[in-house]
Design an enzyme around this catalytic site. Structure first.
Site, PDB file in Angstrom:
ATOM      1  CG  ASP A  94      -1.976   0.936   1.317  1.00  0.00           C
ATOM      2  OD1 ASP A  94      -2.419   1.369   0.244  1.00  0.00           O
ATOM      3  OD2 ASP A  94      -2.441   1.257   2.436  1.00  0.00           O
ATOM      4  CG  HIS A  95      -0.393   4.777   0.190  1.00  0.00           C
ATOM      5  ND1 HIS A  95      -0.845   5.760  -0.655  1.00  0.00           N
ATOM      6  CD2 HIS A  95      -1.466   4.348   0.886  1.00  0.00           C
ATOM      7  CE1 HIS A  95      -2.152   5.923  -0.464  1.00  0.00           C
ATOM      8  NE2 HIS A  95      -2.550   5.067   0.450  1.00  0.00           N
ATOM      9  CG  HIS A 190      -5.358   7.927   3.465  1.00  0.00           C
ATOM     10  ND1 HIS A 190      -4.842   8.583   2.379  1.00  0.00           N
ATOM     11  CD2 HIS A 190      -5.478   6.628   3.093  1.00  0.00           C
ATOM     12  CE1 HIS A 190      -4.659   7.727   1.403  1.00  0.00           C
ATOM     13  NE2 HIS A 190      -5.036   6.529   1.802  1.00  0.00           N
ATOM     14  CB  ALA A 228     -13.022   3.360   1.335  1.00  0.00           C
ATOM     15  CB  SER A 229     -12.358   3.931   7.315  1.00  0.00           C
ATOM     16  OG  SER A 229     -11.492   2.813   7.350  1.00  0.00           O
ATOM     17  CG  ASP A 271      -5.182   0.924   8.089  1.00  0.00           C
ATOM     18  OD1 ASP A 271      -5.404   0.187   9.066  1.00  0.00           O
ATOM     19  OD2 ASP A 271      -4.063   1.427   7.888  1.00  0.00           O
TER      20      ASP A 271
HETATM   21  O1  G3H Z   1      -3.118   4.787   3.684  1.00  0.00           O
HETATM   22  C1  G3H Z   1      -2.507   4.558   4.699  1.00  0.00           C
HETATM   23  C2  G3H Z   1      -2.818   3.341   5.492  1.00  0.00           C
HETATM   24  O2  G3H Z   1      -3.909   3.554   6.350  1.00  0.00           O
HETATM   25  C3  G3H Z   1      -1.593   2.850   6.212  1.00  0.00           C
HETATM   26  O3  G3H Z   1      -1.209   3.685   7.222  1.00  0.00           O
HETATM   27  O4  G3H Z   1       1.239   4.136   7.061  1.00  0.00           O
HETATM   28  O5  G3H Z   1       0.039   4.240   9.248  1.00  0.00           O
HETATM   29  O6  G3H Z   1       0.460   2.052   8.145  1.00  0.00           O
HETATM   30  P1  G3H Z   1       0.223   3.520   7.944  1.00  0.00           P
HETATM   31  P1  13P Z   2      -8.842   4.624   5.730  1.00  0.00           P
HETATM   32  O1  13P Z   2      -7.936   5.450   6.569  1.00  0.00           O
HETATM   33  O2  13P Z   2     -10.082   5.367   5.362  1.00  0.00           O
HETATM   34  O3  13P Z   2      -9.144   3.295   6.335  1.00  0.00           O
HETATM   35  O4  13P Z   2      -8.077   4.354   4.332  1.00  0.00           O
HETATM   36  C1  13P Z   2      -7.139   3.337   4.215  1.00  0.00           C
HETATM   37  C2  13P Z   2      -6.362   3.396   2.948  1.00  0.00           C
HETATM   38  O5  13P Z   2      -6.684   4.063   1.994  1.00  0.00           O
HETATM   39  C3  13P Z   2      -5.166   2.558   2.885  1.00  0.00           C
HETATM   40  O6  13P Z   2      -4.455   2.787   1.705  1.00  0.00           O
HETATM   41 ZN    ZN Z   3      -4.523   4.756   0.933  1.00  0.00          ZN
END
Ligand code: G3H
Ligand code: 13P
Ligand code: ZN
Length: 324
Positions: A94-95, A190, A228-229, A271
Site C-alpha cells: 500500500d502506498h 485517509h 474508504a473507512s 484501514d
Molecule cells: O493509507 C494509509 C494506510 O492507512 C496505512 O497507514 O502508514 O500508518 O500504516 P500507515
Molecule cells: P482509511 O484510513 O479510510 O481506512 O483508508 C485506508 C487506505 O486508503 C489505505 O491505503
Molecule cells: Zn490509501
C-alpha cells in the site's frame, strides 16, 4: 532470497478485478500489521467466501519485518485452506513511494504493489510508475498507480489539500504506464477525520461525477478507492467512553461505498475502521478488567470484533461475499 508469490499460495489482482467488474462489487483491501488482524481478515473472508487483498503499508512492513511478513502471508493462505474454503488472496504493498520499495516487495513475494506517485508532477508520476510496472510485470505482479491527491496523510506523503483526479489525464496515464488499476481522488481521505462537519450537518457526497467521467475514458478498467473507512460511530463512542479522546472523527457513509462498489471501483481500501474496532474492544476490556495482563485476554475480543466488522463490510458494503 527472491520468492514467487505463487509459492506462498497467493494470486495477483487481475482475475479478482475482472470478476469484480463483471459482478459489480469491490474486493476488500484490508490493512494489517500483526497476527490478530491477519487472522481476523482471513477468517472473515473465508466465512463470507470473499476474495481478499491483504494490504501492507511501508510503515507496516517496517513494523512487522519483511521476512516475517513473507511467512505470515504463507501462514494466512494455509490458514484459509485449513478453514475449509479456498478464496483468492493477494498480498499488496500500500502506498509504495519508491521503485526500490516496490522491487523489494516483489522480491519478497508480494503479488501486487502500489506505486504512489500522486504527489509528483504528471510526467514524473508516469516515469516512476512505468519503471515499477516494467519490473513487476516480469514476475506477473500487478501494479496500482494513483492520480489525484487525497487530503490527509498518505504514509509519509503529506497532502494538506486534496485535489480531485482530472479525468482528462487518466487515459494517457494508463496507456503510458501500463498499470493494472488506478486509484483516484473523488472526495475520500485517509484516517479517522475525513471531514469537518458541524453537529447536524451531513458529510459532502463523493464526486460520482468524476468517477463516471473516468469510467467513460477507461471502459472496463479497475478503479481503486482509498480512504474508504466509515469511521463507525459505535467504535468511536466506545473508545471515548473508555478513556479515549477522538473528537470529530467522521468517515464515508456506507451507502456511498455501496454505490461505488457497483461501479468500476474494484478495490476498496479500509484501514482506520479496523484500527478503531480493535482499539475500542481493547479499551473496553481493560477498563472492565483492570486485573488482567495476559495479552490474549484482551486481544481475543478485539480480534473477534474485527471478524464481525470485516464480515459486515463484505456482505453489506462491498458486496464481495459469496463471490470467491
Ligand atoms: O493509507 C494509509 C494506510 O492507512 C496505512 O497507514 O502508514 O500508518 O500504516 P500507515
Ligand atoms: P482509511 O484510513 O479510510 O481506512 O483508508 C485506508 C487506505 O486508503 C489505505 O491505503
Ligand atoms: Zn490509501
Amino acid at each position: 532470497m527472491t520468492v514467487s508469490y505463487r509459492e506462498l499460495g497467493l494470486v495477483n489482482t487481475k482475475e479478482m478485478f475482472r470478476k469484480a467488474m463483471d459482478g459489480k462489487y469491490a474486493v476488500p483491501a484490508y490493512n494489517f500489521n500483526n497476527l490478530e488482524q491477519l487472522q481476523a481478515i482471513i477468517q472473515a473472508c473465508v466465512e463470507t467466501k470473499s476474495p481478499v487483498i491483504l494490504q501492507v503499508s511501508k510503515g507496516a512492513r517496517d513494523y512487522a519485518n519483511a521476512t516475517m511478513l513473507r511467512y505470515m502471508a504463507l501462514g494466512a493462505t494455509k490458514l484459509a485452506e485449513e478453514l475449509g474454503y479456498k478464496i483468492p488472496i493477494a498480498l499488496h504493498l500500500d502506498h509504495g513511494d519508491t521503485f526500490e520499495v516496490c522491487k523489494s516487495c516483489v522480491d519478497y513475494g508480494f503479488s501486487s504493489v502500489m506505486i504512489d506517485g500522486s504527489h509528483l508532477p504528471f510526467e514524473e508520476n508516469i516515469a516512476l510508475t512505468k519503471k515499477v510496472v516494467e519490473y513487476a510485470h516480469q514476475f506477473d505482479v500487478t501494479v496500482e498507480g494513483e492520480l489525484g491527491v487525497l487530503a490527509g496523510i498518505e504514509d509519509e506523503v503529506s497532502a494538506e489539500k486534496s485535489h480531485y483526479t482530472d479525468p482528462d489525464q487518466v487515459e494517457e496515464f494508463v496507456s503510458k504506464t501500463g498499470v493494472d488499476s488506478l486509484a483516484i481522488s473523488i472526495g475520500t481521505s485517509h484516517g479517522a477525520y475525513k471531514f469537518k462537519v458541524k453537529p447536524g450537518e451531513s458529510v459532502p457526497p463523493l464526486r460520482f461525477d468524476i468517477l463516471e467521467e473516468v469510467e467513460k475514458r477507461l471502459p472496463g478498467f479497475p478503479i481503486v478507492l482509498h480512504g474508504a473507512s466509515s469511521v463507525v460511530p459505535a467504535y468511536v463512542e466506545l473508545i471515548n467512553n473508555y478513556g479515549g479522546k477522538l473528537d470529530g472523527a467522521v468517515g464515508i457513509p456506507e451507502e456511498q461505498l455501496r454505490k461505488a462498489a457497483t461501479s468500476a471501483v474494484c478495490k476498496i481500501n479500509i484501514d482506520s475502521d479496523g484500527r478503531l474496532a480493535f482499539t475500542a474492544k481493547i479499551r473496553e476490556f481493560l477498563a472492565k478488567n483492570p486485573q488482567e495482563f495476559d495479552p490474549r485476554k484482551y486481544l481475543k475480543p478485539a480480534r473477534e470484533e474485527l471478524v464481525k466488522l470485516y464480515k459486515h463490510k463484505n456482505i453489506n458494503v462491498l458486496g464481495s461475499a459469496e463471490r470467491a
